[in-house]
Structure formats: C-alpha cells, structure tokens
Design a protein around this motif. Structure first.
Motif, PDB file in Angstrom:
ATOM      1  N   LYS A 172      29.008 -17.959  20.363  1.00 29.40           N
ATOM      2  CA  LYS A 172      28.549 -17.740  18.977  1.00 29.40           C
ATOM      3  C   LYS A 172      29.413 -18.525  17.986  1.00 29.40           C
ATOM      4  O   LYS A 172      28.899 -19.239  17.135  1.00 29.40           O
ATOM      5  CB  LYS A 172      28.614 -16.238  18.630  1.00 29.40           C
ATOM      6  CG  LYS A 172      27.795 -15.369  19.559  1.00 29.40           C
ATOM      7  CD  LYS A 172      27.920 -13.907  19.235  1.00 29.40           C
ATOM      8  CE  LYS A 172      29.280 -13.329  19.551  1.00 29.40           C
ATOM      9  NZ  LYS A 172      29.620 -13.305  20.987  1.00 29.40           N
ATOM     10  N   THR A 173      30.734 -18.361  18.132  1.00 27.84           N
ATOM     11  CA  THR A 173      31.642 -19.029  17.201  1.00 27.84           C
ATOM     12  C   THR A 173      31.555 -20.540  17.357  1.00 27.84           C
ATOM     13  O   THR A 173      31.492 -21.282  16.380  1.00 27.84           O
ATOM     14  CB  THR A 173      33.099 -18.565  17.469  1.00 27.84           C
ATOM     15  OG1 THR A 173      33.077 -17.148  17.597  1.00 27.84           O
ATOM     16  CG2 THR A 173      34.026 -18.963  16.372  1.00 27.84           C
ATOM     17  N   LYS A 174      31.498 -20.952  18.595  1.00 27.47           N
ATOM     18  CA  LYS A 174      31.445 -22.390  18.887  1.00 27.47           C
ATOM     19  C   LYS A 174      30.158 -23.006  18.324  1.00 27.47           C
ATOM     20  O   LYS A 174      30.159 -24.127  17.822  1.00 27.47           O
ATOM     21  CB  LYS A 174      31.491 -22.562  20.404  1.00 27.47           C
ATOM     22  CG  LYS A 174      31.947 -23.908  20.857  1.00 27.47           C
ATOM     23  CD  LYS A 174      33.453 -23.981  20.893  1.00 27.47           C
ATOM     24  CE  LYS A 174      33.927 -25.413  21.013  1.00 27.47           C
ATOM     25  NZ  LYS A 174      35.339 -25.513  20.699  1.00 27.47           N
ATOM     26  N   ASP A 187      30.672 -23.383  14.716  1.00 24.13           N
ATOM     27  CA  ASP A 187      31.621 -24.493  14.559  1.00 24.13           C
ATOM     28  C   ASP A 187      30.891 -25.809  14.651  1.00 24.13           C
ATOM     29  O   ASP A 187      31.120 -26.725  13.870  1.00 24.13           O
ATOM     30  CB  ASP A 187      32.628 -24.486  15.711  1.00 24.13           C
ATOM     31  CG  ASP A 187      33.798 -23.586  15.416  1.00 24.13           C
ATOM     32  OD1 ASP A 187      33.795 -22.965  14.348  1.00 24.13           O
ATOM     33  OD2 ASP A 187      34.701 -23.512  16.268  1.00 24.13           O
ATOM     34  N   ASN A 200      36.782 -25.734  12.684  1.00 21.51           N
ATOM     35  CA  ASN A 200      37.225 -25.025  13.878  1.00 21.51           C
ATOM     36  C   ASN A 200      37.890 -23.699  13.561  1.00 21.51           C
ATOM     37  O   ASN A 200      39.089 -23.592  13.458  1.00 21.51           O
ATOM     38  CB  ASN A 200      38.133 -25.906  14.715  1.00 21.51           C
ATOM     39  CG  ASN A 200      38.032 -25.513  16.166  1.00 21.51           C
ATOM     40  OD1 ASN A 200      37.473 -24.463  16.476  1.00 21.51           O
ATOM     41  ND2 ASN A 200      38.563 -26.328  17.030  1.00 21.51           N
ATOM     42  N   GLN A 236      37.283 -20.957  15.416  1.00 18.78           N
ATOM     43  CA  GLN A 236      37.451 -20.201  16.663  1.00 18.78           C
ATOM     44  C   GLN A 236      38.906 -20.094  17.111  1.00 18.78           C
ATOM     45  O   GLN A 236      39.364 -19.022  17.454  1.00 18.78           O
ATOM     46  CB  GLN A 236      36.609 -20.847  17.748  1.00 18.78           C
ATOM     47  CG  GLN A 236      36.588 -20.043  19.034  1.00 18.78           C
ATOM     48  CD  GLN A 236      36.279 -20.930  20.213  1.00 18.78           C
ATOM     49  OE1 GLN A 236      36.024 -22.110  20.072  1.00 18.78           O
ATOM     50  NE2 GLN A 236      36.332 -20.361  21.379  1.00 18.78           N
ATOM     51  N   GLU A 268      41.183 -17.320  15.743  1.00 19.37           N
ATOM     52  CA  GLU A 268      40.771 -15.919  15.798  1.00 19.37           C
ATOM     53  C   GLU A 268      41.460 -15.120  16.888  1.00 19.37           C
ATOM     54  O   GLU A 268      41.819 -15.646  17.925  1.00 19.37           O
ATOM     55  CB  GLU A 268      39.263 -15.842  16.003  1.00 19.37           C
ATOM     56  CG  GLU A 268      38.550 -16.089  14.716  1.00 19.37           C
ATOM     57  CD  GLU A 268      37.079 -16.193  14.946  1.00 19.37           C
ATOM     58  OE1 GLU A 268      36.367 -16.346  13.969  1.00 19.37           O
ATOM     59  OE2 GLU A 268      36.651 -16.133  16.106  1.00 19.37           O
ATOM     60  N   THR A 281      35.340 -12.850  17.180  1.00 19.11           N
ATOM     61  CA  THR A 281      35.180 -12.892  15.726  1.00 19.11           C
ATOM     62  C   THR A 281      35.014 -11.473  15.219  1.00 19.11           C
ATOM     63  O   THR A 281      34.135 -10.770  15.658  1.00 19.11           O
ATOM     64  CB  THR A 281      33.950 -13.727  15.359  1.00 19.11           C
ATOM     65  OG1 THR A 281      32.857 -13.237  16.133  1.00 19.11           O
ATOM     66  CG2 THR A 281      34.165 -15.182  15.665  1.00 19.11           C
ATOM     67  N   ASP A 335      28.561 -14.863  10.099  1.00 20.77           N
ATOM     68  CA  ASP A 335      29.162 -14.940  11.419  1.00 20.77           C
ATOM     69  C   ASP A 335      29.498 -13.516  11.881  1.00 20.77           C
ATOM     70  O   ASP A 335      30.449 -12.926  11.404  1.00 20.77           O
ATOM     71  CB  ASP A 335      30.430 -15.786  11.273  1.00 20.77           C
ATOM     72  CG  ASP A 335      31.132 -15.980  12.584  1.00 20.77           C
ATOM     73  OD1 ASP A 335      30.570 -15.594  13.614  1.00 20.77           O
ATOM     74  OD2 ASP A 335      32.241 -16.533  12.550  1.00 20.77           O
ATOM     75  N   PRO A 358      30.413 -10.514  14.792  1.00 25.10           N
ATOM     76  CA  PRO A 358      31.141 -10.438  16.057  1.00 25.10           C
ATOM     77  C   PRO A 358      30.282  -9.933  17.198  1.00 25.10           C
ATOM     78  O   PRO A 358      29.197  -9.395  16.984  1.00 25.10           O
ATOM     79  CB  PRO A 358      32.239  -9.441  15.749  1.00 25.10           C
ATOM     80  CG  PRO A 358      31.677  -8.568  14.694  1.00 25.10           C
ATOM     81  CD  PRO A 358      30.686  -9.372  13.932  1.00 25.10           C
ATOM     82  N   GLU A 371      33.640 -23.050   5.297  1.00 28.94           N
ATOM     83  CA  GLU A 371      33.414 -21.614   5.445  1.00 28.94           C
ATOM     84  C   GLU A 371      34.353 -20.874   4.497  1.00 28.94           C
ATOM     85  O   GLU A 371      35.437 -21.338   4.193  1.00 28.94           O
ATOM     86  CB  GLU A 371      33.695 -21.257   6.902  1.00 28.94           C
ATOM     87  CG  GLU A 371      32.988 -20.026   7.359  1.00 28.94           C
ATOM     88  CD  GLU A 371      33.934 -18.898   7.556  1.00 28.94           C
ATOM     89  OE1 GLU A 371      33.442 -17.813   7.876  1.00 28.94           O
ATOM     90  OE2 GLU A 371      35.141 -19.108   7.387  1.00 28.94           O
TER      91      GLU A 371
END
Ligand SMILES: Nc1nc2c(ncn2[C@@H]2O[C@H](COP(=O)(O)OP(=O)(O)OP(=O)(O)O)[C@@H](O)[C@H]2O)c(=O)[nH]1
Length: 622
Positions: A28-30, A33, A39, A41, A44, A49, A84, A86, A294
């Motif tokens: 998800k984070t990638k 990104d 970046n 990720q 974190e 996240t 975003d 988690p 972001e």
C-alpha cells in the motif's frame, strides 16, 4: 442549511477522495510512493502506516501519468485526494474512518499471496460502508521472468511478456478471482469488465516498476466520475476532518485537515473538538504543501486566502493545543448558533468516553489522535484481549496522567499502567511514574503495546502465584484403596483413587467427620503413579500418596525436611481416627478460595469450581 449554500452543479465537481486498504505488506505504502515518487515508507514504524496521511494529485499530474492510455481523455474532476490508511487488522476503526471519508477505495492484493485475512476484513468493511472499490493486483513484477517497463500501462507491458509469464499471470489472476467469488464478489480485469457496477475491476500493478499505475489513476477518476457524479458535485456546506494536530516551528500548534466539501477562508470562525472542551477560534492561515508533496513530509507551505474541497490543508489558529485529531471541524456560519455547534463538535469525544469501564477498574490509555485511540480501544475490547480501561487521554503523557493511573495501585496494581500509543512521555511524568510504581508502556504499533502489557501481566500473575502458592488449595476428593495403607501414621502413606478434582503436591488433606470435626493429615508431600513421581494426579487416577504434617511448600522447593515436633498422642492414625470408609478431601478455606479466584480463575474447569462450592458447604465456609 439554506438552499443557496448547498447548490450542486455538474460543471463544478470536487476531487474524489480515495483510500487504500489491504493486508500487511501488500504494498500500500509503496504504491502511494510510486504514484507520488516520494519515500515515506522508510520513515515509518515497522513499515506499517499508522496515521492517516493525504496526498493531493492535481489533474495535470494525472493527465501526464495517463497519457499513454488513449481512453483517458475525459477526466473532469480537478484532481484526486488519496488518504493513506493503515493495514493492520486492529485498525478497523481508523480504516472505517478512512472509508467513511472516502468516495472510492483501492484494495491492494499481492498477486503472489492472493486473499489474506485483512483483505477479507477490508472487503467486509468496504461493503459495510458501501464504498465502491477497485483491486490493485500488486507485485506483478514478481511473476517468473517478468520483463519490466517502467510506468507503462499494464496491457502494453503484459503483451511484452513471454508466454510462460503470461500464463502464470493468468493462472494467479483466475485463482484470485475465484477467491473473490468465495467472498461473493464478481471481479474482472478492468479492460474486460463490461459492467463496472456489478463486477469489481482488477488492475494489475507493480509499485516497484510503476507498471499499471496509469491504469489505476485513470480508473479511479473514471469510476468516481461515472458512478458518483452526484456525490462529487461540489457542495458548499463545509465537511472537514482533522487528521493531525502538530506543533510546527514558527507556526505554533497547527491542524492538518481534509476538506471533503465546501470552502475554507482565512478569518473563518471555526469550532473543533478539544480535550478540555470545544475550541472556538479563527483561521489565521490556510496552508498547503507544494503539489505532489505529502502533508507529512517537511517542506515550505503555500498561503491561501481560501481553499475549496477536496484538499489536505494545514490550518494555523490560536488555541489549537488541545484539539483532537480524528474529529470534525465546523465553520460557524453567519446566522448559526455557536453553542449548538460546540455541542455537535464534542460528540466524537463523548463516544470514546463511553468506553471507560463502569467499575472504574482498568488501565489508562493514551494516543496521538482520536482515530488511533479508537483503534487502540477497539483492539483492547476484542474477546481474546479484553483489557478494561479506566482512563482515556489524547496527546503526550504528563504528570497528571500518572496521578490518575496511580489510583489503581490500591485497587488492582497491574492496572496502574498507561498504554501510550504513538505519544511522548515527559521526563517529569516518567520520574513520577518510577516513584509511584506506575508502569508506562509505549509503542507506535498497537499490537506491540499489547504484547508488552500481556507479558507484564503474565509476570505479575506468576509473581502473585509464587507469593500465594501456600494459600492456593486445589480441590480434590480421594478414596483410600483397599489393602493400600503403607504407613498408618505421620507421614501417612496410602494408595488412593482421585474421585473428583485433582490431587496436587502441597494440598492440605483432611478427613471430614460426621460431627463437623476435621482430622487434618498434613499436606500432600509426594505422589507416585506406577512408581513414577508426579506433581498432580487427575480425576480417576490411582496414586500412592504421602501426607505429612511437617511438609511445607518451602521445604519441598528447597529439599529440606522440616522436623515435626509433635507428641505421639496428637498423631492421627489410620484405623484409630479414620478408616477405609472415610473420604479424604482438600482442606479449603475462605482465603484459599479467594486466592484461587484471583489467580487461577481460568485454569480451573467449571466442574472443579463446582467441587469447590461443594467443599465450601462441607467446611461451612460463608
Ligand atoms: N517486488 C515488489 N515488491 C513490492 C511491491 N510493492 C511493495 N513491495 C515490497 O513489499 C514490502 C511491503 O511494502 P509496503 O508498501 O510497506 O506494504 P504495506 O501494504 O504498506 O505494508 P503495511 O504498511 O505494513 O501494511 C516492501 O518490502 C516493498 O518494497 C511490488 O509491486 N513489487
């Protein structure tokens, strides 16, 4: 609300709000990104996240990214705002906030893993909230001998793959479609999907090479435009959620908000929910990060006189120190009553306060935002966790929080604890906690907090068990077996069968007689089944038992024999004081029952608890 204020127009669409859900590590984070090419990720906690962040994608950017897709022409929304969210299962609450806010969701599935527990949880959540979604079938680059072509539309790159790679892709996709079907979801690769309302669209992606990202962006815009034009028609009534409360150097305490609908102006009078009651203040500055950055990433800000939905915005104003993240922001209109709005603003906080245990017994919990506090509370409430809460707070742990937690020291020591999630502890608070004996557990991943606390509970329980071992008397009824009396007096050695409960080394044994007297035979000093030494004999087992009045658990643990100084006349003897007809029972007391209740409640079966009740009657314990 006045008609003029809620006017909608098809020419005036707001940016759709999108959120990302899925199992841990699906990317998800990638994926985010990759879309925004920053970046986040790496910075974190544990790669998970945990705060809601927002990224605004202006339409120019989406056009640029989708230019290789001929069908991506008619995009009318001004941009896309991505939240975003988690992925850990304990975050149902935070996610439900995310889903509540959003118009469309991306459900990320790892093509190599298929559906995982949190994928299913996410599907249920999306269904519950009636949020439309698309599936990003991520990590296609991990298919055997995948030939990447950076940022290409997925069909272009799929065509370029070898036959065996294509075939693996097809097999895996089909399997996942079957799994989705098992969840009662029809799905189809998006370019084959004839009715996007009936079947969920699947977009194969790679967050590493960017393949499929143009398709993903295009579809998000297309679907929200097509399916939700009415919802996306801009409404002037302000709908706005506080995501984070942050102190920024030079700006003081600021709030990061997502403006879902309406317009905010510099100088607007606003009301937000605060720890110490509603906060009424005036917007001093409306700030946005530079496009494609972001909100959480540090950088300079652009100032605005007014901002229109949907957007992630930083607001500066006086008196925001105690504002609570995760609550709604209200604008006081010209003819509106501030008092009514203040009441409305405090509703969110009231609902979490309702989670405090009625008995007043429990741990204190503290988190950075209302969303994370709710997630933590939700987690503590799940049946296999089930930790009661006596106090709730948002923001750093101060001395006053320690004082509040210390009240538990008198009632239940292990609950004199603060579970602090994603917040700081001031040095003074730490010092006071040390002094008073209040435990503080801090973590920025909820389940780590839980792991620490349960380990602590286990330790304190074991400690307590050790301290009260002499007083914990387990229930048993024993019958002497015929011809099995090996020593008639102290230490008495007899063969017995366990009729009920269980015989345990250390248990005091007696013979209840008809006239209400008890003949104490001392504690069980040892047990042997078929010449093998055991610590416990279960119901139905036949066992050789030695009972000695000189036995203590201390002597057992240290292999010391405590000599018994007792006249012969006091010694209880088989044949004289008791016989084969007599039952031997554990000599329980009021205190021993309390100790068992306190420390072994779940270890004893309901049958064993019933036996305790029966023995309670025999010993006339109130
Ligand atoms: N090969 C490959 N690896 C990927 C892809 N997307 C993500 N990864 C890797 O998978 C791991 C997890 O990615 P994340 O983006 O942290 O996953 P997430 O879903 O945000 O995970 P949580 O925040 O822990 O729920 C990282 O090591 C990524 O580099 C992809 O498309 N291809």
């Amino acid at each position: 609300m006045a008609e003029a204020l809620t006017k909608r127009s098809a020419d005036d669409l707001r940016s759709p709000i999108c959120c990302i859900l899925g199992h841990v590590d699906t990317g998800k984070t990638k994926l985010l990104d990759c879309i925004r090419r920053t970046n986040v990720q790496e910075g974190e906690a544990g790669g998970i996240t945990q705060q809601i962040g927002a990224t605004y994608f202006p339409m120019e950017n989406i056009r640029e990214r989708t230019k290789e897709l001929p069908e991506a022409a008619n995009m009318r929304v001004p941009g896309l705002l991505v939240i975003d969210t988690p992925g850990h299962e304990s975050f149902t609450n935070l996610r439900s906030r995310g889903s509540g806010l959003c118009d469309i969701a991306i459900l990320v599935i790892d093509i190599m893993h298929g559906l995982e527990p949190q994928t299913i949880e996410s599907i249920n959540l999306l269904r519950m909230r009636k949020t439309p979604f698309i599936v990003a079938l991520n990590k296609v680059d991990r298919l055997y001998q995948w030939k990447p072509r950076n940022n290409a539309p997925i069909r272009t790159t799929l065509q370029e793959q070898e036959r065996h790679t294509k075939s693996e892709f097809e097999t895996r996709t089909k399997q996942i479609m079957v799994q989705l079907q098992e969840q009662s979801l029809n799905s189809e690769l998006y370019w084959k999907n004839k009715d996007k309302r009936k079947a969920v669209s699947i977009i194969p992606t790679s967050a590493i090479s960017g393949e499929g990202i143009p398709d993903l962006l295009y579809l998000l815009v297309l679907l929200t435009q097509e399916m939700m034009e009415k919802k996306l028609m801009y409404v002037s009534e302000v709908e706005c959620t506080v995501l984070e409360v942050k102190v920024v150097e030079g700006l003081g305490t600021t709030i990061d908000v997502v403006l879902v609908n309406g317009v905010l102006h510099e100088g607007d009078q606003i009301v937000v929910c605060g720890m110490q009651g509603p906060i009424v203040t005036t917007i001093r500055a409306l700030l946005t990060p530079h496009p494609m950055k972001e909100l959480r990433v540090k950088g300079s800000y652009q100032h605005h006189k007014e901002l229109k939905a949907a957007q992630g915005i930083k607001i500066t104003a006086q008196g925001l120190e105690h504002a609570i993240a995760g609550t709604q922001l209200y604008v006081v209109g010209e003819d509106e009553d501030v008092e009514t709005i203040k009441e409305e603003a405090m509703k969110d906080m009231k609902s979490v306060m309702g989670r405090i245990d009625k008995s007043g017994e429990g741990v204190c919990v503290q988190a950075s935002t209302l969303g994370s506090l709710e997630a933590l509370l939700e987690f503590l409430k799940t049946p296999d966790v089930n930790i009661p809460v006596s106090g709730i707070s948002i923001g750093p742990v101060h001395k006053k929080d320690i004082m509040r937690a210390s009240v538990m020291l008198e009632r239940k020591k292990e609950y004199a604890t603060i579970l602090a999630f994603d917040v700081k502890v001031t040095p003074e608070a730490r010092e006071l906690a040390e002094e008073l004996g209040v435990k503080i557990f801090t973590a920025d991943i909820i389940y780590h907090l839980f792991d620490q606390f349960t380990a602590y509970l286990k330790n304190t329980r074991e400690e307590k068990r050790r301290d009260t071992a002499e007083e914990a008397i387990f229930p048993c009824i024993l019958k002497i077996l015929p011809n099995c009396v090996f020593n008639k007096k102290d230490p008495i050695i007899v063969g017995v069968v366990v009729l009920d409960g269980f015989a345990k080394v250390g248990t005091p044994i007696c013979v209840p007689s008809k006239d209400g007297e008890f003949i104490d035979l001392g504690r069980i000093a040892s047990l042997e089944i078929n010449h093998k030494v055991v610590d416990v004999a279960k119901k139905g087992e036949e066992v050789a038992m030695k009972a000695s009045s000189g036995f203590t658990l201390f002597s057992f643990a240290h292999s010391v024999v405590v000599p018994q100084i007792m006249g012969d006349e006091n010694q209880k003897m088989f044949g004289r004081h008791f016989d084969y007809d007599d039952l031997l029972v554990s000599h329980i007391t009021r205190r021993s029952i309390d100790v068992l209740k306190e420390n072994y409640r779940t270890e004893l079966s309901s049958e064993e608890w019933k036996l305790i009740m029966k023995l309670k009657g025999i010993f006339r314990i109130l």
